[in-house]
Write a protein that holds these residues in place. Structure first.
Motif, mmCIF file in Angstrom:
data_model
loop_
_atom_site.group_PDB
_atom_site.id
_atom_site.type_symbol
_atom_site.label_atom_id
_atom_site.label_comp_id
_atom_site.label_asym_id
_atom_site.label_seq_id
_atom_site.Cartn_x
_atom_site.Cartn_y
_atom_site.Cartn_z
ATOM 1 N N UNK A 41 0.838 -1.201 0.000
ATOM 2 C CA UNK A 41 0.000 0.000 0.000
ATOM 3 C C UNK A 41 0.870 1.246 0.000
ATOM 4 N N UNK A 42 0.544 2.171 -0.888
ATOM 5 C CA UNK A 42 1.232 3.448 -0.979
ATOM 6 C C UNK A 42 0.196 4.566 -0.863
ATOM 7 N N UNK A 43 0.490 5.556 -0.020
ATOM 8 C CA UNK A 43 -0.465 6.633 0.261
ATOM 9 C C UNK A 43 0.162 7.979 -0.082
ATOM 10 N N UNK A 44 -0.699 8.919 -0.434
ATOM 11 C CA UNK A 44 -0.277 10.283 -0.741
ATOM 12 C C UNK A 44 -1.244 11.244 -0.058
ATOM 13 N N UNK A 45 -0.702 12.170 0.726
ATOM 14 C CA UNK A 45 -1.529 13.149 1.423
ATOM 15 C C UNK A 45 -2.100 14.161 0.443
ATOM 16 N N UNK A 46 -3.262 14.711 0.805
ATOM 17 C CA UNK A 46 -3.849 15.764 -0.011
ATOM 18 C C UNK A 46 -2.992 17.026 0.070
ATOM 19 N N UNK A 47 -2.835 17.681 -1.067
ATOM 20 C CA UNK A 47 -1.961 18.848 -1.126
ATOM 21 C C UNK A 47 -2.558 20.063 -0.436
ATOM 22 N N UNK A 48 -3.851 20.285 -0.591
ATOM 23 C CA UNK A 48 -4.464 21.503 -0.071
ATOM 24 C C UNK A 48 -5.814 21.175 0.556
ATOM 25 N N UNK A 49 -6.087 21.815 1.682
ATOM 26 C CA UNK A 49 -7.376 21.642 2.337
ATOM 27 C C UNK A 49 -8.501 22.269 1.512
ATOM 28 N N UNK A 50 -8.235 23.417 0.903
ATOM 29 C CA UNK A 50 -9.262 24.118 0.132
ATOM 30 C C UNK A 50 -9.584 23.406 -1.177
ATOM 31 N N UNK A 51 -8.678 22.558 -1.662
ATOM 32 C CA UNK A 51 -8.922 21.842 -2.908
ATOM 33 C C UNK A 51 -9.794 20.603 -2.722
ATOM 34 N N UNK A 52 -10.078 20.251 -1.477
ATOM 35 C CA UNK A 52 -10.889 19.070 -1.209
ATOM 36 C C UNK A 52 -12.359 19.337 -1.515
ATOM 37 N N UNK A 53 -13.130 18.277 -1.787
ATOM 38 C CA UNK A 53 -14.576 18.454 -1.905
ATOM 39 C C UNK A 53 -15.176 18.952 -0.590
ATOM 40 N N UNK A 54 -16.339 19.588 -0.681
ATOM 41 C CA UNK A 54 -16.957 20.204 0.496
ATOM 42 C C UNK A 54 -17.247 19.171 1.579
ATOM 43 N N UNK A 55 -17.685 17.965 1.172
ATOM 44 C CA UNK A 55 -18.035 16.970 2.189
ATOM 45 C C UNK A 55 -16.820 16.503 2.983
ATOM 46 N N UNK A 56 -15.651 16.461 2.335
ATOM 47 C CA UNK A 56 -14.446 16.045 3.051
ATOM 48 C C UNK A 56 -13.928 17.158 3.965
ATOM 49 N N UNK A 57 -14.028 18.408 3.518
ATOM 50 C CA UNK A 57 -13.586 19.515 4.369
ATOM 51 C C UNK A 57 -14.424 19.610 5.636
ATOM 52 N N UNK A 58 -15.730 19.554 5.483
ATOM 53 C CA UNK A 58 -16.609 19.669 6.648
ATOM 54 C C UNK A 58 -16.522 18.414 7.513
ATOM 55 N N UNK A 59 -16.276 17.266 6.886
ATOM 56 C CA UNK A 59 -16.146 16.025 7.656
ATOM 57 C C UNK A 59 -14.939 16.079 8.576
#
Length: 220
Positions: A62-80
């Motif tokens: 398994x290889x994982x990559x963190x999201x680059x920007x909080x603002x670039x996330x979909x709304x449901x993931x930001x609020x979650x």
């Protein structure tokens, strides 16, 4: 009997709340909120969480990559993210507050009314923790279902499906709500104060002593 039931309700409620809080913390950091199975490459699976996306390969692990920007996330993931942090915070406060209100705790042993208020406040905080845990997982599940059955997306495009973290989050929310409800129910049972028992026993003994004094013959 009421005291035994109240003590059991407190311990069971606190245990369920602790389990729910642990599951809520796991849900926050698990990367399996969504799963994506590629039909063209069955040896490769994708997962998405609140913090990163991962690809699972049979040969490469398994290889994982963190999201680059909080603002670039979909709304449901930001609020979650925000709601899950609130759920964990409410859970900690609820566990600490209700823990100080336990009958088996020596601290504040003579302050029954204060312990009752702490127990009720802890139960309310655990309710809030459970609700704020159920909202994000249910919202992400709703968005996933909508996108899965979206007819505007071509059939050849892979669809995201429910991940393990969503089910863990549902269990966490239900455990927190049930635990908080048990703690509030336990707070409704009032314990008979020792002073009342002492007064009742003394009241029963006084007539007996008076009766014995009347039946005792006088010695001249």
């Amino acid at each position: 009997m009421a005291l035994v039931f109240r003590t059991m309700a407190q311990l069971v409620g606190l245990s369920l709340s602790l389990l729910g809080w642990i599951l809520s913390c796991l849900t926050t950091y698990l990367p399996q909120w969504k799963n994506l199975n590629l039909e063209l490459n069955e040896m490769e699976n994708w997962t998405m969480g609140l913090w990163q996306t991962c690809v699972i390969q049979e040969e490469g692990g398994m290889q994982c990559k963190d999201f680059d920007s909080f603002l670039a996330l979909p709304a449901e993931l930001r609020i979650s993210r925000i709601l899950m942090f609130l759920s964990n915070g409410f859970g900690v406060l609820g566990l600490l507050t209700s823990g100080f209100g336990l009958d088996c705790l020596r601290i504040g042993e003579g302050q029954g009314e204060l312990k009752k208020r702490l127990m009720i406040l802890g139960g309310i905080l655990l309710w809030l923790s459970g609700i704020t845990a159920l909202i994000p997982v249910s919202w992400v599940a709703h968005i996933t279902v909508q996108e899965f059955w979206d007819e505007t997306i071509p059939d050849i495009v892979p669809r995201w499906e429910f991940g393990v973290a969503l089910f863990v989050g549902w269990f966490a929310g239900f455990f927190l709500i049930i635990g908080g409800s048990l703690l509030n129910c336990a707070a409704c049972f009032t314990q008979i104060s020792p002073s009342f028992d002492h007064y009742t026993v003394a009241e029963l003994q006084d007539p007996i002593q008076n009766l014995e004094m009347k039946n005792t013959p006088l010695k001249i």
